[in-house]
Every structure is written in C-alpha cells, then in structure tokens.
Design a protein around this motif. Structure first.
Motif, PDB file in Angstrom:
ATOM      1  N   GLU A  35       0.310 -48.575  17.840  1.00  0.00           N
ATOM      2  CA  GLU A  35       0.024 -48.511  16.405  1.00  0.00           C
ATOM      3  C   GLU A  35      -1.476 -48.647  16.129  1.00  0.00           C
ATOM      4  OE1 GLU A  35       2.407 -51.474  14.478  1.00  0.00           O
ATOM      5  OE2 GLU A  35       4.280 -50.571  15.164  1.00  0.00           O
ATOM      6  N   GLU A  36      -2.133 -49.540  16.865  1.00  0.00           N
ATOM      7  CA  GLU A  36      -3.565 -49.769  16.669  1.00  0.00           C
ATOM      8  C   GLU A  36      -4.374 -48.526  17.069  1.00  0.00           C
ATOM      9  OE1 GLU A  36      -6.473 -52.614  15.346  1.00  0.00           O
ATOM     10  OE2 GLU A  36      -4.319 -52.501  15.189  1.00  0.00           O
ATOM     11  N   VAL A  37      -4.054 -47.960  18.220  1.00  0.00           N
ATOM     12  CA  VAL A  37      -4.772 -46.770  18.696  1.00  0.00           C
ATOM     13  C   VAL A  37      -4.512 -45.581  17.772  1.00  0.00           C
ATOM     14  CG1 VAL A  37      -4.934 -45.120  20.590  1.00  0.00           C
ATOM     15  CG2 VAL A  37      -4.901 -47.558  21.084  1.00  0.00           C
ATOM     16  N   THR A  38      -3.290 -45.452  17.291  1.00  0.00           N
ATOM     17  CA  THR A  38      -2.974 -44.379  16.346  1.00  0.00           C
ATOM     18  C   THR A  38      -3.782 -44.551  15.059  1.00  0.00           C
ATOM     19  OG1 THR A  38      -0.735 -44.189  17.232  1.00  0.00           O
ATOM     20  CG2 THR A  38      -1.121 -43.254  15.055  1.00  0.00           C
ATOM     21  N   GLY A  39      -3.871 -45.769  14.577  1.00  0.00           N
ATOM     22  CA  GLY A  39      -4.677 -46.036  13.384  1.00  0.00           C
ATOM     23  C   GLY A  39      -6.146 -45.744  13.616  1.00  0.00           C
ATOM     24  N   MET A  40      -6.653 -46.101  14.798  1.00  0.00           N
ATOM     25  CA  MET A  40      -8.049 -45.817  15.129  1.00  0.00           C
ATOM     26  C   MET A  40      -8.291 -44.312  15.198  1.00  0.00           C
ATOM     27  SD  MET A  40      -8.625 -48.839  17.943  1.00  0.00           S
ATOM     28  CE  MET A  40      -9.933 -48.010  18.765  1.00  0.00           C
ATOM     29  N   ALA A  41      -7.335 -43.576  15.743  1.00  0.00           N
ATOM     30  CA  ALA A  41      -7.484 -42.123  15.853  1.00  0.00           C
ATOM     31  C   ALA A  41      -7.466 -41.462  14.476  1.00  0.00           C
ATOM     32  CB  ALA A  41      -6.377 -41.554  16.732  1.00  0.00           C
ATOM     33  N   LYS A  42      -6.647 -41.958  13.585  1.00  0.00           N
ATOM     34  CA  LYS A  42      -6.532 -41.356  12.251  1.00  0.00           C
ATOM     35  C   LYS A  42      -7.710 -41.729  11.354  1.00  0.00           C
ATOM     36  CE  LYS A  42      -1.523 -40.933  12.106  1.00  0.00           C
ATOM     37  NZ  LYS A  42      -0.288 -41.394  11.481  1.00  0.00           N
ATOM     38  N   GLN A  43      -8.140 -42.987  11.412  1.00  0.00           N
ATOM     39  CA  GLN A  43      -9.180 -43.463  10.500  1.00  0.00           C
ATOM     40  C   GLN A  43     -10.580 -43.388  11.080  1.00  0.00           C
ATOM     41  OE1 GLN A  43      -8.129 -47.347   9.088  1.00  0.00           O
ATOM     42  NE2 GLN A  43      -6.073 -46.717   8.495  1.00  0.00           N
ATOM     43  N   GLY A  44     -10.701 -43.202  12.374  1.00  0.00           N
ATOM     44  CA  GLY A  44     -12.020 -43.105  13.000  1.00  0.00           C
ATOM     45  C   GLY A  44     -12.816 -44.385  12.864  1.00  0.00           C
ATOM     46  N   MET A  45     -14.071 -44.255  12.512  1.00  0.00           N
ATOM     47  CA  MET A  45     -14.966 -45.415  12.420  1.00  0.00           C
ATOM     48  C   MET A  45     -14.635 -46.318  11.232  1.00  0.00           C
ATOM     49  SD  MET A  45     -16.822 -45.321  15.054  1.00  0.00           S
ATOM     50  CE  MET A  45     -18.137 -46.467  14.745  1.00  0.00           C
ATOM     51  N   HIS A  46     -13.762 -45.887  10.337  1.00  0.00           N
ATOM     52  CA  HIS A  46     -13.384 -46.717   9.188  1.00  0.00           C
ATOM     53  C   HIS A  46     -12.335 -47.760   9.558  1.00  0.00           C
ATOM     54  CE1 HIS A  46     -15.741 -44.258   6.529  1.00  0.00           C
ATOM     55  NE2 HIS A  46     -15.144 -43.169   6.989  1.00  0.00           N
ATOM     56  N   HIS A  47     -11.701 -47.608  10.709  1.00  0.00           N
ATOM     57  CA  HIS A  47     -10.691 -48.571  11.149  1.00  0.00           C
ATOM     58  C   HIS A  47     -11.400 -49.825  11.651  1.00  0.00           C
ATOM     59  CE1 HIS A  47      -7.383 -50.340  13.422  1.00  0.00           C
ATOM     60  NE2 HIS A  47      -6.583 -49.590  12.678  1.00  0.00           N
ATOM     61  N   PRO A  48     -10.903 -51.013  11.320  1.00  0.00           N
ATOM     62  CA  PRO A  48     -11.599 -52.245  11.704  1.00  0.00           C
ATOM     63  C   PRO A  48     -11.665 -52.502  13.218  1.00  0.00           C
ATOM     64  CG  PRO A  48      -9.527 -52.741  10.574  1.00  0.00           C
ATOM     65  CD  PRO A  48      -9.739 -51.262  10.475  1.00  0.00           C
ATOM     66  N   SER A  49     -10.826 -51.869  14.012  1.00  0.00           N
ATOM     67  CA  SER A  49     -10.850 -52.105  15.457  1.00  0.00           C
ATOM     68  C   SER A  49     -11.738 -51.131  16.213  1.00  0.00           C
ATOM     69  CB  SER A  49      -9.433 -52.005  16.029  1.00  0.00           C
ATOM     70  OG  SER A  49      -8.638 -53.057  15.562  1.00  0.00           O
ATOM     71  N   THR A  50     -12.154 -50.053  15.595  1.00  0.00           N
ATOM     72  CA  THR A  50     -12.889 -49.017  16.318  1.00  0.00           C
ATOM     73  C   THR A  50     -14.216 -49.531  16.861  1.00  0.00           C
ATOM     74  OG1 THR A  50     -11.866 -47.301  14.969  1.00  0.00           O
ATOM     75  CG2 THR A  50     -13.849 -46.694  16.165  1.00  0.00           C
ATOM     76  N   LYS A  51     -15.022 -50.148  16.039  1.00  0.00           N
ATOM     77  CA  LYS A  51     -16.350 -50.598  16.481  1.00  0.00           C
ATOM     78  C   LYS A  51     -16.270 -51.653  17.586  1.00  0.00           C
ATOM     79  CE  LYS A  51     -18.599 -49.249  12.224  1.00  0.00           C
ATOM     80  NZ  LYS A  51     -19.189 -49.683  10.972  1.00  0.00           N
ATOM     81  N   PRO A  52     -15.428 -52.686  17.463  1.00  0.00           N
ATOM     82  CA  PRO A  52     -15.349 -53.657  18.564  1.00  0.00           C
ATOM     83  C   PRO A  52     -14.855 -53.046  19.874  1.00  0.00           C
ATOM     84  CG  PRO A  52     -14.337 -54.568  16.592  1.00  0.00           C
ATOM     85  CD  PRO A  52     -14.662 -53.137  16.299  1.00  0.00           C
ATOM     86  N   VAL A  53     -13.906 -52.118  19.798  1.00  0.00           N
ATOM     87  CA  VAL A  53     -13.378 -51.500  21.015  1.00  0.00           C
ATOM     88  C   VAL A  53     -14.441 -50.606  21.653  1.00  0.00           C
ATOM     89  CG1 VAL A  53     -11.651 -49.883  21.913  1.00  0.00           C
ATOM     90  CG2 VAL A  53     -10.961 -51.709  20.364  1.00  0.00           C
TER      91      VAL A  53
END
Length: 66
Positions: A11-29
C-alpha cells in the motif's frame, strides 16, 4: 495499520508511485536509498545496488513500523 507488513508495504509503495514526491514516505525512502548506495560504494564487501536496496528497504520499514 494492520499487522501484515507485506500488505502495508504494498500500500505504501503504491501510494508513493501514484503521488510521487507529494507522498510523505517518498523523500525519506529516497534519502535512505542514496545513503545506502554511498555506503555500498565505499564498503569493499557490498556493491552500490545492494546498498541502495538495503537503504531504501530500511527506510520503508522504519516508515511502516516506527
């Protein structure tokens, strides 16, 4: 969150893929991936792709299970 780590990660990776840099986990990952790649390049036993995956995986885990 549920107790299923793999489902949470999906779910987290799917959210990161859909929202890109706007997802809160993208930058830390991505930061974890970069640090892991540098560490992998510096250490003689580990290559940078392994370090990249390990760094990204560690940060994703820390985001899911703080």
């Amino acid at each position: 969150m549920s107790d299923n780590l793999l489902q949470d990660a999906k779910e987290e990776v799917t959210g990161m893929a859909k929202q890109g840099m706007h997802h809160p986990s993208t930058k830390p990952v991505l930061t974890g991936a970069a640090v892991g790649a540098v560490a992998g390049a510096v250490l003689p036993v580990v290559s940078w792709p392994i370090g990249l995956l390990a760094g990204a995986g560690f940060m994703l885990y820390k985001r899911l299970r703080p």
